[in-house]
Design an enzyme around this catalytic site. Structure first.
Site, PDB file in Angstrom:
ATOM      1  N   ASP A   1       0.790  -1.222   0.000  1.00 43.81           N
ATOM      2  CA  ASP A   1       0.000   0.000   0.000  1.00 43.81           C
ATOM      3  C   ASP A   1       0.825   1.277   0.000  1.00 43.81           C
ATOM      4  O   ASP A   1       0.269   2.361   0.166  1.00 43.81           O
ATOM      5  CB  ASP A   1      -0.933   0.011   1.211  1.00 43.81           C
ATOM      6  CG  ASP A   1      -0.180  -0.066   2.542  1.00 43.81           C
ATOM      7  OD1 ASP A   1       1.020  -0.420   2.527  1.00 43.81           O
ATOM      8  OD2 ASP A   1      -0.794   0.212   3.577  1.00 43.81           O
ATOM      9  N   GLN A   2       2.146   1.188  -0.197  1.00 44.14           N
ATOM     10  CA  GLN A   2       2.922   2.421  -0.169  1.00 44.14           C
ATOM     11  C   GLN A   2       2.673   3.213  -1.445  1.00 44.14           C
ATOM     12  O   GLN A   2       2.407   2.636  -2.507  1.00 44.14           O
ATOM     13  CB  GLN A   2       4.401   2.141   0.030  1.00 44.14           C
ATOM     14  CG  GLN A   2       5.112   1.455  -1.119  1.00 44.14           C
ATOM     15  CD  GLN A   2       6.540   1.075  -0.742  1.00 44.14           C
ATOM     16  OE1 GLN A   2       6.780   0.394   0.248  1.00 44.14           O
ATOM     17  NE2 GLN A   2       7.492   1.508  -1.544  1.00 44.14           N
TER      18      GLN A   2
ATOM     19  N   GLU B   1      16.460  12.066 -31.582  1.00 44.72           N
ATOM     20  CA  GLU B   1      17.314  11.494 -32.611  1.00 44.72           C
ATOM     21  C   GLU B   1      16.554  11.382 -33.942  1.00 44.72           C
ATOM     22  O   GLU B   1      15.952  10.358 -34.214  1.00 44.72           O
ATOM     23  CB  GLU B   1      17.823  10.120 -32.157  1.00 44.72           C
ATOM     24  CG  GLU B   1      18.594  10.171 -30.845  1.00 44.72           C
ATOM     25  CD  GLU B   1      19.120   8.814 -30.395  1.00 44.72           C
ATOM     26  OE1 GLU B   1      19.281   7.901 -31.247  1.00 44.72           O
ATOM     27  OE2 GLU B   1      19.353   8.647 -29.194  1.00 44.72           O
TER      28      GLU B   1
END
Length: 609
Positions: A313-314, A383
Site C-alpha cells: 500500500d505504499q 534522434e
C-alpha cells in the site's frame, strides 16, 4: 529492447495486516486483543505457499482462536499444516490445533498452507473481530487524504509545512508528517515546521490523517522542498566535472539490472548524475513509458537500496522509489528524466508544433506529486531534429532551439535541462541540420553521442572502431570521430563546458573477419547476447580481449570476430583529452554494460579528477 512483465506485479511478496485491504466484517464491539498477519513466502507460478501468524497483543491469555478470510474465485487452499483449515465456498476458516490454541500475552503462533491462484486474502476476522487488532469499529470509515502540503519559510535547515484538513465521520485525531515516506512527526494541527535539515538538499513531504479510532487514511500528495544554502544550483559545482550515466527503465527485466546495482558496484559514489531512460513522447506530450517498472514494481528488502521491503500500500514503488532511496544515501547525485531515445524520438516533431504545451506536459510528469523529489531536471534525446534516425523529422532547423527555449521557460533556472545530440561532424550532416549553437543558451549541457559511428549495419565492413576519438588513416568517414564533432559544436558557439564526451559501455562487432587491423572485410554482424553486432563490455573483456588500439579506442580480433570498445586504459586517454579541451565532463551509455565492480565508471571518475 523493451520487455513487458506487468503480470509479475501479482506475485509480489505480501506482508500486511489484512484490515488495510477491505472494510472488515467484524462484530460491533471493542478492540480485539489479537492480530493476524499474512505473508506469501514462496510463489512458483502454478502455486504458492501462504502463511498466517496469530499474535496475542492483549494482557490476558487466549485459550483458542478461529481465523476466517475470503479468497477470490480461482484462489484456494490445497493443503495446510499446524491448523485445521476448511472452507465454505470462497470463505476459508482456520482453527487452532489442540496444542496451538493457548497464547500467553505477547506470544504468537504460525500455520502455513499451499495454494493455487494469484488472489490475495480479504475480509479477515480473528475470533470474530478485526485481524488488525483494532480498535476499528464496523461502520467507522478511515479518514480522507489531507491536502498536499505547501512549503514556506524555507531556510538552510528548516521548512514550514501547511495542509488542508482531512475529513472523517468520527473525527480526525492527528496527522503523521512524512519526509521521504518516513514519519518524522505526529501533530494535532494542520501545520508543522521541520528542523535540523541540511542546506542545499532536496526533501519530499506528505501527510496522513489518523482518526479517533487510530485508523490512518490515504497519504496526501507530496511537495518537493530544497533548503537554501549549500551548492550554487542544480548543475555541477565550480571545478566539478560531470560523470553521468544512463539507467535504462527496461534493464530491470532481462538484464536484471536495478538501482541497487549502482551501490553494490561502487558506482554510486563516483557518478554525479543519472539520466533515467526513457520517457515516451506521444501526441506531442511527455509521458511515463513502462509504469510498472517506473513506479509499481515491488522490491524485497534484499533488492532494495534502503534494505526495506516495499509494502502493498505504499504510494510509490519501482525504479522511482529506488532512485529516491539512492539519493537519500548519496545526496550528491542528481537525477534527470530522459525522454525520447532512438525508439521514441518520432514524437518530437509533433511536440515541436506546440513547444509550450510540450514543455508543460514534461514538467507535469517530472513534478508528479508521487515522485516530485526524485528528479532534478529533464533530458531531451531527440534522434534527430530536422534529420533522419529511426524516422525522418522535417520540423526545420529552428525546431530544436524553440523546444529548448520552451523547456527553460517552463522549468525555470532551478532545474537542469540537457539534451543528447548527434556527433555527426560531416559537412551538411546532422550537426548542421539543427541550431545547436542557438539552443545552447537554454541548456545546461549537451551529451554528445560520440559513439556508434561505425558498426555491422554495414554487414561487409570495413571494420572500424565505433567510437574513435580522432580520425586515422583508412577511417571510412573522416568526419566520424569525437574530436571533429566537439570542434564543430564549439565553432557553432557552444561553450566547451557545456559539452560532455560520450563513452559506450559496449562494443560493436563483425564476424567472418580474417584481418586483425581495422579495415578488414566481414560477412555480417557478430553474435551478441541481446542483439547481433553489439555486446556489453563486461562480456567482451573476457570473451574477446583487446588486441590493439586505434584512434584512442580499443579493438579486438578473436577467431573470426572483430570488435571495438573502450577499456579503462582508453577511457583514461579520452578523459585526459576531454579535460585538455575544457569539456564539462563525460557521460556513458549505460550502467549495465559495466563490470560488477564498476571498472569503467571508476576509469571515468579517476580520469576526470
Amino acid at each position: 529492447m523493451r520487455f513487458r512483465h506487468r503480470a509479475a506485479a501479482g506475485f509480489a511478496t505480501l506482508l500486511l495486516p489484512l484490515a488495510g485491504l477491505v472494510g472488515l466484517a467484524a462484530p460491533a464491539h471493542a478492540a480485539t486483543e489479537a492480530t493476524a498477519t499474512y505473508s506469501k513466502p514462496q510463489d512458483w507460478g502454478s502455486g504458492f505457499e501462504g502463511k498466517w501468524t496469530v499474535k496475542n497483543t492483549g494482557t490476558t491469555a487466549i485459550s483458542s482462536w478461529t481465523l476466517q478470510w475470503d479468497f477470490p474465485t480461482g484462489t484456494k487452499v490445497t493443503s495446510a499444516w499446524d491448523a485445521d483449515v476448511t472452507n465454505s465456498g470462497n470463505t476459508w476458516t482456520a482453527k487452532n490445533k489442540s496444542w496451538s490454541g493457548s497464547l500467553a500475552p505477547g506470544a504468537s503462533v504460525s500455520f502455513g498452507f499451499n495454494g493455487t491462484g494469484s488472489g490475495s486474502p480479504s475480509n479477515c476476522t480473528l475470533n470474530g473481530a478485526s485481524c488488525d487488532g483494532g480498535p476499528s469499529v464496523p461502520g467507522d470509515s478511515a479518514p480522507s487524504a489531507p491536502g498536499t502540503p505547501t512549503a514556506s519559510g524555507i531556510t538552510d535547515t528548516s521548512v514550514k509545512l501547511s495542509w488542508s484538513a482531512a475529513t472523517d465521520d468520527k473525527g480526525v485525531k492527528n496527522y503523521d508528517v512524512l519526509r521521504g515516506g518516513t514519519k518524522v512527526a505526529t501533530v494535532t494541527t494542520t501545520s508543522y515546521t521541520d528542523t535540523g535539515l541540511t542546506a542545499g538538499t532536496d526533501y519530499s513531504y506528505s501527510v496522513q490523517a489518523r482518526d479517533t479510532a487510530d485508523q490512518t487514511g490515504p497519504v496526501s500528495g507530496a511537495v518537493a522542498v530544497r533548503t537554501t544554502g549549500g551548492d550554487t544550483g542544480p548543475g555541477p559545482q565550480p571545478g566539478e566535472k560531470v560523470n553521468l550515466g544512463y539507467f535504462t527503465e527496461w534493464g530491470v527485466y532481462g538484464r536484471n539490472y536495478h538501482v541497487k546495482n549502482l551501490v553494490t558496484s561502487g558506482s554510486a559514489s563516483k557518478i554525479t548524475h543519472i539520466n533515467y531512460a526513457f520517457g515516451n513522447v506521444k501526441n506531442g506530450q511527455c509521458t511515463v513509458d513502462d509504469t510498472f517498472a517506473a513506479y509499481d514494481k515491488a522490491y524485497t528488502a534484499d533488492q532494495s537500496v534502503s534494505g526495506t521491503a516495499d509494502t502493498w500500500d505504499q504510494p510509490l514503488r519501482g525504479n522511482f522509489n529506488q532512485l529516491r532511496q539512492l539519493k537519500a544515501k548519496y545526496p550528491h547525485i542528481k537525477v534527470l528524466y530522459s525522454f525520447g531515445g532512438w525508439t521514441y524520438s518520432g514524437g518530437f516533431g509533433q511536440a515541436a508544433q506546440n513547444a509550450a504545451a510540450f514543455a508543460k506536459s514534461c514538467k507535469a510528469v517530472v513534478e508528479d506529486p508521487r515522485w516530485a523529489d526524485v528528479f532534478d531536471g529533464i533530458d531531451i534525446d531527440w534522434e534527430y531534429p530536422n534529420a533522419c534516425g529511426l524516422t525522418c523529422d522535417t520540423s526545420g532547423a529552428a525546431a530544436f532551439k524553440n523546444l529548448s527555449q520552451a523547456l527553460r521557460t517552463e522549468f525555470g533556472k532551478d532545474y537542469l535541462i540537457t539534451a543528447a545530440i548527434t556527433a555527426d561532424a560531416s559537412s551538411g550532416g546532422k550537426i548542421d541540420a539543427a541550431d545547436y549553437g542557438g539552443a545552447a543558451q537554454y541548456l545546461d549541457w549537451y551529451n554528445v553521442m560520440t559513439y556508434d559511428y561505425f558498426g555491422a549495419w554495414d554487414a561487409k565492413g570495413p571494420t572500424a572502431p565505433h567510437s574513435p576519438l580522432t580520425s586515422y588513416s583508412g577511417i571510412p568517414n573522416a568526419a566520424f570521430n569525437s574530436a571533429d564533432a566537439i570542434a564543430k559544436l564549439k565553432a557553432k558557439g557552444v561553450p566547451a563546458a557545456k559539452l560532455l564526451l560520450g563513452i559506450g559501455f559496449y562494443g560493436r562487432g563483425w564476424t567472418g573477419v580474417t584481418q586483425s587491423a581495422p579495415g578488414g572485410t566481414a560477412t555480417g554482424a557478430a553474435p551478441g547476447t541481446y542483439e547481433a553486432g553489439i555486446e556489453d563490455y563486461k562480456v567482451l573483456k573476457n570473451s574477446c580481449p583487446a588486441t590493439g588500439t586505434v584512434a584512442g579506442t580499443a579493438y579486438a580480433h578473436c577467431g573470426t570476430q572483430w570488435w571495438s570498445y573502450d577499456t579503462p586504459s582508453t577511457i583514461a586517454g579520452k578523459m585526459s583529452w576531454a579535460k585538455n579541451q575544457g569539456l564539462g565532463g563525460a557521460f556513458f551509455w549505460e550502467f549495465s554494460g559495466d563490470t560488477a565492480n564498476g571498472e569503467l565508471v571508476t576509469a571515468i571518475s579517476n580520469g576526470l579528477k
